[in-house]
Design an enzyme around this catalytic site. Structure first.
Site, short mmCIF file in Angstrom:
data_model
loop_
_atom_site.label_atom_id
_atom_site.label_comp_id
_atom_site.label_asym_id
_atom_site.label_seq_id
_atom_site.Cartn_x
_atom_site.Cartn_y
_atom_site.Cartn_z
N ARG A 1 -18.67 -49.83 -4.35
CA ARG A 1 -18.64 -48.32 -3.99
C ARG A 1 -19.07 -48.31 -2.33
O ARG A 1 -20.13 -49.03 -2.22
CB ARG A 1 -19.10 -47.40 -4.73
CG ARG A 1 -18.20 -46.44 -5.44
CD ARG A 1 -18.99 -45.57 -6.34
NE ARG A 1 -17.85 -45.68 -7.57
CZ ARG A 1 -18.24 -45.35 -8.70
NH1 ARG A 1 -19.24 -44.66 -8.99
NH2 ARG A 1 -17.31 -45.56 -9.66
N ASP B 1 -27.71 -46.33 -16.05
CA ASP B 1 -28.18 -45.27 -15.09
C ASP B 1 -29.04 -44.21 -16.14
O ASP B 1 -28.89 -44.26 -17.31
CB ASP B 1 -26.83 -44.57 -14.93
CG ASP B 1 -25.98 -45.46 -13.93
OD1 ASP B 1 -26.56 -45.99 -12.95
OD2 ASP B 1 -24.68 -45.77 -14.29
N ASP C 1 -24.33 -46.26 -19.66
CA ASP C 1 -23.69 -47.28 -19.46
C ASP C 1 -24.18 -48.67 -19.97
O ASP C 1 -24.27 -49.62 -19.41
CB ASP C 1 -23.56 -47.57 -17.94
CG ASP C 1 -22.73 -46.38 -17.19
OD1 ASP C 1 -21.89 -45.96 -18.12
OD2 ASP C 1 -22.93 -45.91 -16.25
N GLU D 1 -21.48 -51.30 -20.34
CA GLU D 1 -21.14 -51.98 -19.27
C GLU D 1 -22.25 -52.99 -18.82
O GLU D 1 -22.15 -53.96 -18.54
CB GLU D 1 -21.06 -50.79 -18.18
CG GLU D 1 -20.41 -51.31 -16.94
CD GLU D 1 -20.39 -50.20 -15.72
OE1 GLU D 1 -20.28 -50.48 -14.46
OE2 GLU D 1 -20.56 -48.98 -16.00
#
Length: 178
Positions: A23, A107, A120, A123
């Protein structure tokens, strides 16, 4: 890195462990340097995902990037209070007017009520496997999450609503916003 001056505009690039960009944020206005971290702010800035999808952030944000800690903290100044989005991430570097770091998925989300939640985990476990995070890196990441939670629980300055509102006032004065 040249010495930053209050009001300098940088960009932010977030990468994954495999070196691929994840990002990017169009703007981060430099506010202050402390011994251990730098403080930036932005508002309604363009975010671009690796796939090319873009959007604008909805609210002002105060961002803390640490020189030696494996996380960064974003205070999001929303209408119903300040939310904190904290990324477990490598310490930052600055190259070509861009703040760069590696995001490690985990996070911490802190709500205006004071409650928090770790996000997460699935993930993280997935990326740990497919990107071959080493055991040493796993220890660093898990330790960083514990340190971040302790910093929040002890009332670290980055989690002070008053402090973040002062930084927002400074940002508004630099951008000449009411």
């Amino acid at each position: 890195m040249n010495k930053l001056i209050m009001g300098d505009k940088l960009q932010i690039q977030c990468y994954k462990h495999n070196g691929h960009i994840h990002r990017a944020w169009d703007e981060a206005i430099f506010l202050e340097e402390q011994k251990d971290y730098l403080v930036f702010a932005n508002n309604k800035t363009i975010v671009t995902k690796a796939e090319g999808i873009t959007w604008k952030t909805k609210e002002p944000a105060i961002m803390y990037f640490f020189k030696d800690k494996w996380f960064n903290i974003i205070a999001q100044l929303k209408k119903d209070g300040i939310y904190y989005y904290c990324n477990i991430a490598s310490p930052f570097i600055i190259e070509e007017n861009t703040i760069k770091y590696i995001d490690y998925d985990l996070d911490l989300r802190v709500f205006p009520t004071g409650q928090y939640k770790v996000l997460d985990r699935m993930e993280y476990n997935y990326h740990k496997k497919i990107m071959n995070y080493s055991d040493d890196l796993d220890i660093v990441i898990r330790s960083a999450l514990n340190e971040l939670i302790k910093d929040y629980e002890k009332g670290s300055l980055m989690f002070s609503n008053e402090n973040n509102n002062c930084y927002y006032d400074l940002y508004k004065s630099l951008k000449k916003i009411d």
